[in-house]
Design a protein around this motif. Structure first.
Motif, PDB file in Angstrom:
ATOM      1  N   LYS A  42       0.824  -1.217   0.000  1.00 48.25           N
ATOM      2  CA  LYS A  42       0.000   0.000   0.000  1.00 48.25           C
ATOM      3  C   LYS A  42       0.863   1.275   0.000  1.00 48.25           C
ATOM      4  O   LYS A  42       0.655   2.161  -0.814  1.00 48.25           O
ATOM      5  CB  LYS A  42      -0.934   0.018   1.218  1.00 48.25           C
ATOM      6  N   THR A  43       1.822   1.333   0.942  1.00 45.22           N
ATOM      7  CA  THR A  43       2.645   2.540   1.041  1.00 45.22           C
ATOM      8  C   THR A  43       3.492   2.715  -0.214  1.00 45.22           C
ATOM      9  O   THR A  43       3.726   3.836  -0.674  1.00 45.22           O
ATOM     10  CB  THR A  43       3.522   2.475   2.314  1.00 45.22           C
ATOM     11  N   ALA A  46       1.201   4.158  -2.826  1.00 41.26           N
ATOM     12  CA  ALA A  46       0.968   5.582  -2.506  1.00 41.26           C
ATOM     13  C   ALA A  46       2.200   6.398  -2.899  1.00 41.26           C
ATOM     14  O   ALA A  46       2.088   7.500  -3.456  1.00 41.26           O
ATOM     15  CB  ALA A  46       0.667   5.750  -1.015  1.00 41.26           C
ATOM     16  N   VAL A  49       2.390   6.877  -6.746  1.00 40.65           N
ATOM     17  CA  VAL A  49       1.438   7.878  -7.254  1.00 40.65           C
ATOM     18  C   VAL A  49       1.919   9.291  -6.916  1.00 40.65           C
ATOM     19  O   VAL A  49       1.722  10.230  -7.694  1.00 40.65           O
ATOM     20  CB  VAL A  49       0.017   7.646  -6.678  1.00 40.65           C
ATOM     21  N   SER A  50       2.592   9.446  -5.770  1.00 35.81           N
ATOM     22  CA  SER A  50       3.022  10.797  -5.400  1.00 35.81           C
ATOM     23  C   SER A  50       4.454  11.097  -5.852  1.00 35.81           C
ATOM     24  O   SER A  50       5.010  12.124  -5.480  1.00 35.81           O
ATOM     25  CB  SER A  50       2.838  11.016  -3.904  1.00 35.81           C
ATOM     26  N   LEU A  86      -0.212  14.704  -0.972  1.00 32.51           N
ATOM     27  CA  LEU A  86       0.061  13.473  -0.214  1.00 32.51           C
ATOM     28  C   LEU A  86      -0.119  13.720   1.281  1.00 32.51           C
ATOM     29  O   LEU A  86       0.427  14.673   1.826  1.00 32.51           O
ATOM     30  CB  LEU A  86       1.509  13.016  -0.495  1.00 32.51           C
ATOM     31  N   MET A  88       0.242  11.601   4.907  1.00 35.70           N
ATOM     32  CA  MET A  88       0.719  10.329   5.470  1.00 35.70           C
ATOM     33  C   MET A  88       0.153  10.098   6.868  1.00 35.70           C
ATOM     34  O   MET A  88      -0.581  10.925   7.389  1.00 35.70           O
ATOM     35  CB  MET A  88       2.239  10.344   5.483  1.00 35.70           C
ATOM     36  N   VAL A 166      -3.715  11.752  -2.381  1.00 34.01           N
ATOM     37  CA  VAL A 166      -3.284  10.420  -1.958  1.00 34.01           C
ATOM     38  C   VAL A 166      -3.196  10.448  -0.438  1.00 34.01           C
ATOM     39  O   VAL A 166      -2.495  11.299   0.129  1.00 34.01           O
ATOM     40  CB  VAL A 166      -1.890  10.092  -2.536  1.00 34.01           C
ATOM     41  N   ASP A 168      -2.455   8.102   2.953  1.00 34.37           N
ATOM     42  CA  ASP A 168      -1.979   6.816   3.463  1.00 34.37           C
ATOM     43  C   ASP A 168      -2.386   6.699   4.943  1.00 34.37           C
ATOM     44  O   ASP A 168      -1.773   7.328   5.803  1.00 34.37           O
ATOM     45  CB  ASP A 168      -0.458   6.726   3.299  1.00 34.37           C
ATOM     46  N   ILE A 197      -7.405   8.797  -3.684  1.00 37.87           N
ATOM     47  CA  ILE A 197      -6.949   7.414  -3.518  1.00 37.87           C
ATOM     48  C   ILE A 197      -6.483   7.264  -2.070  1.00 37.87           C
ATOM     49  O   ILE A 197      -5.564   7.933  -1.619  1.00 37.87           O
ATOM     50  CB  ILE A 197      -5.932   6.995  -4.610  1.00 37.87           C
ATOM     51  N   LEU A 198      -7.236   6.441  -1.357  1.00 39.06           N
ATOM     52  CA  LEU A 198      -7.076   6.330   0.089  1.00 39.06           C
ATOM     53  C   LEU A 198      -6.572   4.936   0.444  1.00 39.06           C
ATOM     54  O   LEU A 198      -7.184   3.937   0.050  1.00 39.06           O
ATOM     55  CB  LEU A 198      -8.447   6.541   0.744  1.00 39.06           C
ATOM     56  N   PHE A 199      -5.465   4.867   1.177  1.00 38.45           N
ATOM     57  CA  PHE A 199      -4.903   3.584   1.595  1.00 38.45           C
ATOM     58  C   PHE A 199      -5.305   3.369   3.044  1.00 38.45           C
ATOM     59  O   PHE A 199      -5.011   4.200   3.908  1.00 38.45           O
ATOM     60  CB  PHE A 199      -3.375   3.619   1.421  1.00 38.45           C
TER      61      PHE A 199
END
Ligand SMILES: Nc1ncnc2c1ncn2[C@@H]1O[C@H](COP(=O)(O)OP(=O)(O)OP(=O)(O)O)[C@@H](O)[C@H]1O
Length: 289
Positions: A42-43, A46, A49-50, A86, A88, A166, A168, A197-199
């Protein structure tokens, strides 16, 4: 739009690819949640994408990954400012350390971009209102709670008006009220055409808010579809993702004939309540009560 085509990535020290054969297209304005066990990738996704992975971590890639038409392999993170925001997990690490108040912290990125002052004030005020931070405008970013700091980190990304957000695990350190504020803000963004887009590994809220859920398992996409399909998939636990309690309760009830056989399993409290009420009514009718 986010577009991955047969994309794989192996870190310099990795024995196997952290991402393998990823095919994923997230259109403009879609809210896509990505879940998976620890280490599922996942990370890493992310980060790709960033524009952080592999640019800042190193790593070999094959296939292609694009955001807004830009090939990420040829793009530096600084070129994505304004395009991708982004957020985090740890809000503390996301504070600039250079500003004395929330208002100034939120204006920081806009100042660096040379945005005109009146526009800057308008955007900062709007974001503070959306995230319910207005009352804290003049407080120090270091004197507020962890939850409020995370809302501030989200605000610092939002104020740049990115085409893609994004996040995370942005709510892992927030209480239920602050989590609710974040998801409402994400819904507003989606309505404005921002791609989200959500992790996440906690899936109650994504089940309600996301258009789509993608499950990563050992670097590969294991499932991809609407929350009601993906989150009721019987293989979810095999992929290291805990099913929602509403789904588990209904599945148990179905095993005992207490959930209507043609009714899909629920992923929200409302759908569960509706299903159990219907089942109770039909049991009563059948029993002549
Ligand atoms: N910088 C790195 N260098 C080498 N290997 C890495 C690096 N970052 C992650 N990995 C490895 O890549 C794989 C995917 O990790 P990643 O952090 O993307 O998964 P994750 O789903 O976000 O897990 P978690 O929920 O634990 O953060 C794991 O095997 C991990 O050990």
């Amino acid at each position: 739009m986010i577009e991955f085509r047969n994309f794989s990535l192996t870190y310099p020290t990795g024995s196997r690819p952290a991402l393998q054969n990823i095919d994923l297209v997230v259109p403009r304005g879609q809210f896509c949640a990505v879940a998976g066990a620890d280490g599922a990738g996942k990370t890493t996704l992310a980060g790709v994408v960033s524009g952080v992975v592999p640019q800042m971590t190193g790593g070999e890639t094959t296939g292609s990954a694009r955001v807004g038409g830009r090939l990420l392999a040829e793009t530096q993170p600084s070129e994505l400012v304004g395009e991708v925001g982004l957020v985090m997990q740890n809000p503390f690490n996301q504070l600039s350390g250079a500003r004395f108040s929330l208002r100034e912290e939120l204006a920081f990125g806009l100042e660096n971009l040379g945005v005109e002052r009146a526009e800057m004030i308008r955007r900062v005020d709007r974001v503070m209102a959306d995230l319910r931070l207005t009352a804290l405008a003049d407080h120090s970013p270091y004197e507020i709670s962890g939850g409020q700091q995370q809302l501030l980190a989200i605000g610092s990304a939002l104020v740049m008006r990115p085409a893609v957000m994004v996040l995370d695990e942005p709510t892992s350190q927030l209480d239920a009220v602050a989590t609710g504020v974040v998801f409402e803000a994400l819904e507003t963004l989606r309505a404005q055409g921002v791609t989200v887009i959500l992790f996440e590994h906690r899936l109650e809220r994504p089940a309600r808010y996301a258009d789509r859920v993608v499950i990563l398992n050992e670097g590969r996409i294991a499932a991809d579809g609407p929350p009601t399909d993906v989150l009721t998939d019987p293989r979810l636990a095999e992929w290291g993702v805990a099913p929602l309690r509403y789904t588990t309760a209904a599945r148990r009830a179905a095993g005992r004939g207490l959930w209507e056989s043609d009714r899909p399993l629920p992923v929200t409290l409302e759908a569960a309540a509706e299903g159990f009420t219907a089942s109770l009514k039909s049991t009563r009718t059948a029993g002549g009560m």
